[in-house]
Design a protein around this motif. Structure first.
Motif, PDB file in Angstrom:
ATOM      1  N   SER A  70       0.583  -1.194   0.001  1.00 14.21           N
ATOM      2  CA  SER A  70       0.053  -0.065  -0.061  1.00 14.21           C
ATOM      3  C   SER A  70       0.857   1.356   0.093  1.00 14.21           C
ATOM      4  O   SER A  70       1.960   1.169   0.499  1.00 14.21           O
ATOM      5  CB  SER A  70      -0.881  -0.273   1.346  1.00 14.21           C
ATOM      6  OG  SER A  70      -1.329   1.129   1.327  1.00 14.21           O
ATOM      7  N   ILE A  71       0.478   2.328  -0.715  1.00 10.68           N
ATOM      8  CA  ILE A  71       1.064   3.577  -0.794  1.00 10.68           C
ATOM      9  C   ILE A  71       0.595   4.514   0.528  1.00 10.68           C
ATOM     10  O   ILE A  71       1.098   5.252   0.656  1.00 10.68           O
ATOM     11  CB  ILE A  71       0.889   4.241  -1.949  1.00 10.68           C
ATOM     12  CG1 ILE A  71      -0.472   4.759  -2.332  1.00 10.68           C
ATOM     13  CG2 ILE A  71       1.544   3.621  -2.977  1.00 10.68           C
ATOM     14  CD1 ILE A  71      -0.762   5.361  -3.315  1.00 10.68           C
ATOM     15  N   ASN A  72      -0.467   3.873   1.217  1.00 11.06           N
ATOM     16  CA  ASN A  72      -0.787   4.789   2.219  1.00 11.06           C
ATOM     17  C   ASN A  72      -0.556   4.365   3.557  1.00 11.06           C
ATOM     18  O   ASN A  72      -0.184   4.933   4.634  1.00 11.06           O
ATOM     19  CB  ASN A  72      -2.429   4.815   2.232  1.00 11.06           C
ATOM     20  CG  ASN A  72      -2.934   5.581   0.950  1.00 11.06           C
ATOM     21  OD1 ASN A  72      -2.832   6.696   0.983  1.00 11.06           O
ATOM     22  ND2 ASN A  72      -3.646   4.755   0.113  1.00 11.06           N
ATOM     23  N   ASN A  73      -0.650   2.930   3.813  1.00  9.24           N
ATOM     24  CA  ASN A  73      -0.642   2.200   5.242  1.00  9.24           C
ATOM     25  C   ASN A  73       0.479   1.307   5.538  1.00  9.24           C
ATOM     26  O   ASN A  73       0.602   0.721   6.613  1.00  9.24           O
ATOM     27  CB  ASN A  73      -2.162   1.667   5.595  1.00  9.24           C
ATOM     28  CG  ASN A  73      -3.124   2.767   5.398  1.00  9.24           C
ATOM     29  OD1 ASN A  73      -2.745   3.624   5.984  1.00  9.24           O
ATOM     30  ND2 ASN A  73      -4.430   2.193   5.122  1.00  9.24           N
ATOM     31  N   SER A  74       1.160   1.010   4.327  1.00  8.50           N
ATOM     32  CA  SER A  74       2.006  -0.104   4.353  1.00  8.50           C
ATOM     33  C   SER A  74       3.387   0.252   5.310  1.00  8.50           C
ATOM     34  O   SER A  74       3.665  -0.576   6.356  1.00  8.50           O
ATOM     35  CB  SER A  74       2.692  -0.429   3.221  1.00  8.50           C
ATOM     36  OG  SER A  74       1.512  -1.338   2.376  1.00  8.50           O
ATOM     37  N   ALA A  75       3.940   1.159   4.943  1.00 10.94           N
ATOM     38  CA  ALA A  75       5.165   1.586   6.144  1.00 10.94           C
ATOM     39  C   ALA A  75       5.020   1.915   7.366  1.00 10.94           C
ATOM     40  O   ALA A  75       4.096   2.924   7.686  1.00 10.94           O
ATOM     41  CB  ALA A  75       6.012   2.759   4.922  1.00 10.94           C
ATOM     42  N   ALA A  76       5.499   1.267   8.287  1.00  8.77           N
ATOM     43  CA  ALA A  76       5.249   1.507   9.752  1.00  8.77           C
ATOM     44  C   ALA A  76       6.279   0.721  10.335  1.00  8.77           C
ATOM     45  O   ALA A  76       6.765  -0.257  10.124  1.00  8.77           O
ATOM     46  CB  ALA A  76       3.695   1.209  10.118  1.00  8.77           C
ATOM     47  N   VAL A  77       6.738   1.517  11.496  1.00  8.61           N
ATOM     48  CA  VAL A  77       7.704   0.672  12.465  1.00  8.61           C
ATOM     49  C   VAL A  77       7.234   1.023  13.658  1.00  8.61           C
ATOM     50  O   VAL A  77       6.923   1.783  14.231  1.00  8.61           O
ATOM     51  CB  VAL A  77       9.229   1.377  12.509  1.00  8.61           C
ATOM     52  CG1 VAL A  77      10.111   0.771  13.170  1.00  8.61           C
ATOM     53  CG2 VAL A  77       9.718   1.391  10.955  1.00  8.61           C
ATOM     54  N   ARG A  78       7.207  -0.183  14.435  1.00  7.87           N
ATOM     55  CA  ARG A  78       6.724  -0.298  15.984  1.00  7.87           C
ATOM     56  C   ARG A  78       7.635  -1.206  16.813  1.00  7.87           C
ATOM     57  O   ARG A  78       8.489  -1.943  16.265  1.00  7.87           O
ATOM     58  CB  ARG A  78       5.281  -0.806  16.211  1.00  7.87           C
ATOM     59  CG  ARG A  78       4.079  -0.238  15.239  1.00  7.87           C
ATOM     60  CD  ARG A  78       3.095  -0.903  15.183  1.00  7.87           C
ATOM     61  NE  ARG A  78       1.990  -0.281  14.900  1.00  7.87           N
ATOM     62  CZ  ARG A  78       1.564  -0.051  13.352  1.00  7.87           C
ATOM     63  NH1 ARG A  78       2.334  -0.692  12.549  1.00  7.87           N
ATOM     64  NH2 ARG A  78       0.637   0.463  12.953  1.00  7.87           N
ATOM     65  N   VAL A  79       7.793  -0.872  17.926  1.00  7.77           N
ATOM     66  CA  VAL A  79       8.596  -1.393  18.944  1.00  7.77           C
ATOM     67  C   VAL A  79       7.861  -1.787  20.241  1.00  7.77           C
ATOM     68  O   VAL A  79       7.012  -0.967  20.781  1.00  7.77           O
ATOM     69  CB  VAL A  79       9.839  -0.343  19.069  1.00  7.77           C
ATOM     70  CG1 VAL A  79       9.770   0.581  20.018  1.00  7.77           C
ATOM     71  CG2 VAL A  79      11.105  -1.222  20.094  1.00  7.77           C
ATOM     72  N   ALA A  80       8.071  -3.122  20.861  1.00  5.09           N
ATOM     73  CA  ALA A  80       7.686  -3.440  22.042  1.00  5.09           C
ATOM     74  C   ALA A  80       8.741  -3.533  23.070  1.00  5.09           C
ATOM     75  O   ALA A  80       9.891  -4.013  22.666  1.00  5.09           O
ATOM     76  CB  ALA A  80       6.953  -4.690  22.043  1.00  5.09           C
ATOM     77  N   LYS A  81       8.509  -3.326  24.112  1.00  7.23           N
ATOM     78  CA  LYS A  81       9.587  -3.430  25.374  1.00  7.23           C
ATOM     79  C   LYS A  81      10.922  -2.691  24.990  1.00  7.23           C
ATOM     80  O   LYS A  81      12.142  -3.180  25.139  1.00  7.23           O
ATOM     81  CB  LYS A  81      10.283  -4.941  25.469  1.00  7.23           C
ATOM     82  CG  LYS A  81       8.877  -5.921  25.886  1.00  7.23           C
ATOM     83  CD  LYS A  81       9.254  -7.295  25.833  1.00  7.23           C
ATOM     84  CE  LYS A  81       8.199  -8.216  26.239  1.00  7.23           C
ATOM     85  NZ  LYS A  81       8.677  -9.668  26.174  1.00  7.23           N
TER      86      LYS A  81
END
Length: 415
Positions: A70-81
């Motif tokens: 997706s050009i809208n929602n694909s790119a994302a980075v998340r971190v836990a702990k």
């Protein structure tokens, strides 16, 4: 005890004592080594603990190697702990992509929509509460134009339009999964009117209420088509909200028999203008038509709409038709006419199918009837043409779905 026996006993005792001392010495040496070995093991344990992987868990979406992203929602980075300390996103050629961290530094996303058919690289770094660092990398490619569809919509965001303006979407790919696509499109009005979509073909869907929009209301179009499969291997990319305002209620009535046009606003006649409609040989379509384009001046060549002479040239070619307002895709206009005799207006129908109004050459005279109509009309205003003797205009010829009754209209919905 003899001296010799005493000496033997002393020698044995001495030997035994030496053995005991020797054994004691060996025992002492063994304890020292055991102690040294314990300290070394503890050091190794501490070192292993120091080198233990960070508890921070980084997740990058889409997964490494993904395509058609997706050009809208694909790119994302998340971190836990843990918290993110650095995120870098670039195109394959190294161009940086701007992004923003969340306030708690646990997520990141690009600041703008991505480009289609482009490969991106993401690199992320995070730390846990003990300061231990984690790294993650991924590369993905966004959906290509060949594998995506876009709907070109009318009217424009923020515009003010007439009560007849439908929401019309024309897709650049044929849609076979109409139900899924229509579910991704929502049209609502502040008036509370029920709004229904109608598919004219595989590429076009229009939305309207049963009767004209309520004047001075606001209409909202929401496109949630990102990732929606419109056909085999073809996905939507649009995710946006569009709003437009409905102005006053202006409806004009053209009567080809009386050769008059009456302009009404909110049900009251505000202007009556003599007109010249299509000749008996070239009748004007009847029916409800919606103004879809306005041109201060435009060229009209008969060859473009099938009116040619024996040499294949247009029966007419007027390069400066003033105050032209489009009513159909096929070429029906409401426009100024400066070349005809003034006596035809209100008396004779002479056009090739358009509705002509008295005007002056150059479109600069604000006092002519055509100029008045042009200045007082909005895109989306309604023109009802009557008594021409011709057929009713096709609902899909322009923005003219009002020529279909409500039951027929609803029957064309895929939802």
């Amino acid at each position: 005890m003899t001296d010799s026996k005493r000496r033997r006993d002393l020698m044995v005792a001495s030997a035994l004592l030496g053995s005991v001392l020797a054994l004691t010495g060996c025992s002492g040496g063994g304890n020292a080594k055991a102690s040294d070995g314990g300290d070394s093991s503890q050091a190794r344990t501490d070192e292993a603990a120091a080198q233990k992987s960070s508890q921070a868990q980084i997740t990058i979406t889409p997964k490494d190697g993904s395509d058609n992203a997706s050009i809208n929602n694909s790119a994302a980075v998340r971190v836990a702990k843990g918290t993110l300390t650095d995120v870098s996103m670039t195109t394959a050629d190294g161009k940086a992509v701007a992004g923003a961290l969340s306030a708690d530094r646990t997520s990141w996303k690009p600041s703008a929509q991505l480009q289609r058919s482009t490969t991106y690289k993401l690199s992320a770094e995070a730390e846990d509460s003990d300061g231990r660092v984690a790294h993650e990398n991924a590369s993905f490619t966004t959906v290509s134009p060949a594998n995506s569809f876009i709907g070109n919509f009318t009217p424009d965001n923020g515009s003010t339009v007439g009560v007849g303006m439908p929401v019309s979407l024309n897709f650049d790919k044929a849609i076979t999964n109409k139900t899924a696509v229509q579910k991704g499109i929502t049209v609502t009005s502040s008036s509370g009117q029920e709004v229904v979509g109608h598919w004219f073909n595989a590429n076009r869907i229009d939305f309207r209420p049963e009767t004209y929009w309520k004047e001075n209301s606001t209409v909202t179009l929401r496109l949630a088509l990102d990732g929606v499969q419109g056909a085999d291997g073809v996905y939507g990319v649009q995710q946006k909200t569009v709003t437009f305002h409905i102005g006053r209620n202006q409806i004009s009535y053209v009567d080809a028999q009386t050769k008059q046009m009456k302009v009404t606003q909110d049900g009251q006649v505000v202007k009556t203008i003599p007109i010249s409609a299509g000749s008996p040989e070239n009748k004007t379509y009847q029916g409800v038509m919606v103004m879809s384009e306005k041109f201060k001046q435009t060229r009209m060549n008969g060859a473009t709409v099938g009116f040619t002479d024996d040499d294949g040239k247009g029966e007419y070619d007027i390069k400066d038709v003033p105050h032209a307002i489009r009513l159909t895709s096929s070429g029906t206009f409401l426009h100024g006419n400066y070349w005809g005799a003034k006596s035809i207006f209100g008396n004779v129908n002479t056009s090739h199918g358009c509705v002509g109004l008295p005007d002056a050459k150059g479109a600069g005279d604000p006092g002519t009837p055509a100029a008045w109509v042009y200045e007082h009309s909005l895109l989306g205003d309604v023109v009802v043409i009557q008594h021409t003797g011709d057929k009713t205009v096709s609902p899909d010829n322009g923005l003219n779905g009002w020529n279909m009754d409500w039951a027929q209209w609803k029957a064309g919905s895929a939802v």
